[in-house]
Design an enzyme around this catalytic site. Structure first.
Site, PDB file in Angstrom:
ATOM      1  N   LYS A   1      -1.347  -5.012  -5.316  1.00  0.00           N
ATOM      2  CA  LYS A   1      -2.350  -5.985  -4.883  1.00  0.00           C
ATOM      3  C   LYS A   1      -3.185  -6.388  -6.099  1.00  0.00           C
ATOM      4  O   LYS A   1      -3.510  -5.557  -6.951  1.00  0.00           O
ATOM      5  CB  LYS A   1      -3.252  -5.379  -3.794  1.00  0.00           C
ATOM      6  CG  LYS A   1      -2.470  -4.947  -2.548  1.00  0.00           C
ATOM      7  CD  LYS A   1      -3.351  -4.696  -1.325  1.00  0.00           C
ATOM      8  CE  LYS A   1      -4.393  -3.610  -1.472  1.00  0.00           C
ATOM      9  NZ  LYS A   1      -3.826  -2.282  -1.833  1.00  0.00           N
TER      10      LYS A   1
ATOM     11  N   ASP B   1      -5.991  -1.837 -10.185  1.00  0.00           N
ATOM     12  CA  ASP B   1      -4.624  -1.613  -9.712  1.00  0.00           C
ATOM     13  C   ASP B   1      -3.613  -2.201 -10.694  1.00  0.00           C
ATOM     14  O   ASP B   1      -2.618  -1.560 -11.038  1.00  0.00           O
ATOM     15  CB  ASP B   1      -4.402  -2.275  -8.339  1.00  0.00           C
ATOM     16  CG  ASP B   1      -5.153  -1.567  -7.206  1.00  0.00           C
ATOM     17  OD1 ASP B   1      -6.135  -0.860  -7.491  1.00  0.00           O
ATOM     18  OD2 ASP B   1      -4.746  -1.734  -6.038  1.00  0.00           O
TER      19      ASP B   1
ATOM     20  N   HIS C   1     -12.538  -5.026   0.498  1.00  0.00           N
ATOM     21  CA  HIS C   1     -13.497  -4.006   0.075  1.00  0.00           C
ATOM     22  C   HIS C   1     -14.915  -4.481   0.348  1.00  0.00           C
ATOM     23  O   HIS C   1     -15.879  -3.986  -0.228  1.00  0.00           O
ATOM     24  CB  HIS C   1     -13.357  -3.711  -1.412  1.00  0.00           C
ATOM     25  CG  HIS C   1     -11.964  -3.459  -1.832  1.00  0.00           C
ATOM     26  ND1 HIS C   1     -11.146  -4.467  -2.303  1.00  0.00           N
ATOM     27  CD2 HIS C   1     -11.218  -2.332  -1.817  1.00  0.00           C
ATOM     28  CE1 HIS C   1      -9.959  -3.952  -2.576  1.00  0.00           C
ATOM     29  NE2 HIS C   1      -9.970  -2.671  -2.289  1.00  0.00           N
TER      30      HIS C   1
ATOM     31  N   GLY D   1      -6.391   1.626  -3.466  1.00  0.00           N
ATOM     32  CA  GLY D   1      -7.454   2.464  -2.934  1.00  0.00           C
ATOM     33  C   GLY D   1      -7.188   2.833  -1.492  1.00  0.00           C
ATOM     34  O   GLY D   1      -6.557   2.079  -0.750  1.00  0.00           O
ATOM     35  N   SER D   2      -7.652   4.016  -1.085  1.00  0.00           N
ATOM     36  CA  SER D   2      -7.579   4.395   0.326  1.00  0.00           C
ATOM     37  C   SER D   2      -8.619   3.605   1.116  1.00  0.00           C
ATOM     38  O   SER D   2      -9.487   2.943   0.557  1.00  0.00           O
ATOM     39  CB  SER D   2      -7.825   5.895   0.479  1.00  0.00           C
ATOM     40  OG  SER D   2      -6.755   6.625  -0.064  1.00  0.00           O
ATOM     41  N   GLY D   3      -8.510   3.687   2.443  1.00  0.00           N
ATOM     42  CA  GLY D   3      -9.455   2.991   3.305  1.00  0.00           C
ATOM     43  C   GLY D   3      -8.865   1.750   3.949  1.00  0.00           C
ATOM     44  O   GLY D   3      -9.547   1.072   4.713  1.00  0.00           O
ATOM     45  N   HIS D   4      -7.583   1.459   3.636  1.00  0.00           N
ATOM     46  CA  HIS D   4      -6.917   0.285   4.209  1.00  0.00           C
ATOM     47  C   HIS D   4      -5.797   0.689   5.170  1.00  0.00           C
ATOM     48  O   HIS D   4      -4.930  -0.115   5.487  1.00  0.00           O
ATOM     49  CB  HIS D   4      -6.330  -0.592   3.095  1.00  0.00           C
ATOM     50  CG  HIS D   4      -7.307  -0.953   2.031  1.00  0.00           C
ATOM     51  ND1 HIS D   4      -8.456  -1.652   2.299  1.00  0.00           N
ATOM     52  CD2 HIS D   4      -7.335  -0.688   0.696  1.00  0.00           C
ATOM     53  CE1 HIS D   4      -9.141  -1.822   1.170  1.00  0.00           C
ATOM     54  NE2 HIS D   4      -8.492  -1.233   0.188  1.00  0.00           N
TER      55      HIS D   4
END
Lengths: 330, 330
Positions: free
Chosen positions: B104, B109, B218, B53-56
């Protein structure tokens, strides 16, 4: 206030101890509160010293190393370093070829660096000062007369640092630093205020739908409070101010800088808007940097800096640098 | 919600466009949503693909480049990339020597990378998967069975990436990646929650004097909510958990990682505490990294990762890397 600290009074000293432990390539004098390259002084090399209040990291301590600064003097959070601290750092890095002080235009910084320069001169060290005042949002502000020094400080430290590293003389290093500053303009937005450890609460309050346009890196007021708008509009408004303030009649170096609390995903989105608008305005981008470099603690916000770059500036921008906060090549 | 975005639905695509504009050394497929080295595929080189996921950020897109990843597949914010996206990236970087997927441990994922690996295998590409599950705070969590993958992902990408860059074979690259994961343990604290663009409000609420101990990247719950304590106590508690979970009978690589909204000055203060306590516990620090690398949007928080490093891991850790998010040497 929620922070990873022990005691608000000890934050800067304990962070310095952490920097000392993390970076064996630097030498930290925790008592005198300065950071120098471990190989300082370098005989025959012009040395660069910068500093200012803490809370803007990686500026300045993270830019000490080959290709950038020889020393950084961090004051307490948002507080100028003191003259004897700056003098001690200046003496620690002087290699006989003179020292350049890079000073952001805040009254306390200017006075304290000036006094340190006089004391250093008395001890036989040649000092040149480069004043950085790139923030075109306002004239005069809470802590300064004239324009504030912000994002362009990184560009001055990188480009003048490269000139010193390759053997530039004192006057040459200072001259290119001043050229970079004169060619640069910056404008910042705050979405939220940062919190200093000493105050324990945000430096100002903004309604949930408002932003501060033209904010300073200590939370100083800007041009106005306004409603939050899409990133595209904010970028265009900021670039209009910058492009009106100075001449950008050729290639630019662009810095999209986070103020500490803004995620990288937003900074890249902003860079995309910058690239699109500068293309529309006919301003070619020679180089760019996107990230958190000149921060204001945990402020959510960002600043845009443009520097009208000569070929010489671009060559020096591309030169290697090995510092904790900016690392490139060799 | 205050963010520098245009429309919550377009954040990832527009950030990708910004990455493409900012990094000519990368090639971004905005439609298929992946990022590869501009020189991909490299014939004969084992390729590394990661994503999530994006945001990391800078994980993973910021770690694409020589010495680390060949490709990154960002999903929407906090959402797994889809199998066809991962397959497209895998095909784009395969140079005939096989591809390592670094995944991860989150259920979405894992499933999507597994399906992509099967599809790639059907097309004649050899794929090995390295699962990262270093977070020792909890077993099982909101989006996963088993331990979550967090800070050690950076170490796996750096060390396995260096092994691939120097010509390691598929099995060797995967093996060192698995060794790094097995040797690593992480633990995180949140002071505040991050805000996803889609939700528009913080992912969870914490009282003004409470923190989440063992939080996931998250915002998943950790071990418990507790009162904020001095950084020294928090560091010692986290390191006790990590040191109990695995064997650290020799030199370690330390990562002090900010979760996005924590100033660097606090992260260095934390590193000072880590260095002091590991010295007391007799754990030598071979290498260390301090900064924002595996983030959770604008979450104020930090994670500690220890990796019991062999000489081989340290050699590979020291190898050059040229990526937007981590740059060293050459």
């Amino acid at each position: 206030m929620k922070k990873f600290i022990n005691d608000p009074a000890d934050v800067v000293a304990q962070a310095l101890a952490g920097i000392a432990a993390a970076h064996p390539e630097l030498r930290v004098d925790v008592e005198e509160q300065y950071i120098v390259r471990a190989d300082a002084p370098r005989p025959g090399k012009v040395a660069l010293v910068s500093g200012g209040g803490s809370g803007h990291e990686p500026l300045h301590s993270g830019f000490v190393g080959p290709g950038m600064l020889d020393a950084a003097c961090p004051g307490e959070v948002f507080t100028s370093p003191v003259p004897y601290q700056i003098l001690a750092a200046t003496k620690a890095v002087d290699g006989g070829a003179g020292v350049v002080h890079i000073v952001k235009n805040y009254t306390g910084d200017v006075l304290n660096f000036q006094l340190a320069a006089e004391l250093a001169t008395d001890e036989g060290i040649s000092v040149e000062t480069v004043l950085v005042d790139d923030d075109v949002a306002v004239e005069d502000s809470t802590w300064t007369a004239g324009r504030r020094g912000t994002g362009a400080t990184l560009l001055v430290e990188k480009i003048a640092g490269a000139r010193a590293e390759e053997g530039g003389k004192l006057a040459e290093v200072a001259a290119i630093g001043r050229e970079v500053n004169a060619a640069s303009g910056s404008f910042a937005y705050a979405l939220t205020a940062g919190t200093t450890p000493a105050a324990g609460r945000p430096g100002f309050e903004l309604p949930a739908d408002e932003i501060e346009a033209g904010v300073g890196i200590h939370g100083e007021p800007g041009r106005r409070r306004e409603k939050l708008r899409p990133a595209r509009d904010l970028v265009r408004s900021a670039l209009d101010v910058i492009l009106d303030a100075k001449s950008f009649d050729g290639p630019v170096i662009v810095l999209v800088n986070g103020l500490g609390g803004t995620p990288l995903i937003e900074l890249y989105l902003v860079y995309g808007e910058v690239a699109e608008y500068l293309a529309e305005r006919g301003v070619p981008i020679a180089r760019r940097l996107v990230g958190n470099y000149v921060t204001s603690l945990d402020m959510a916000g960002m600043s845009l800096t443009l520097c009208r770059a000569t070929d010489e500036m671009i060559r020096l921008w591309d030169a290697p640098a090995r510092t904790p906060g900016l690392h490139r090549g060799a």
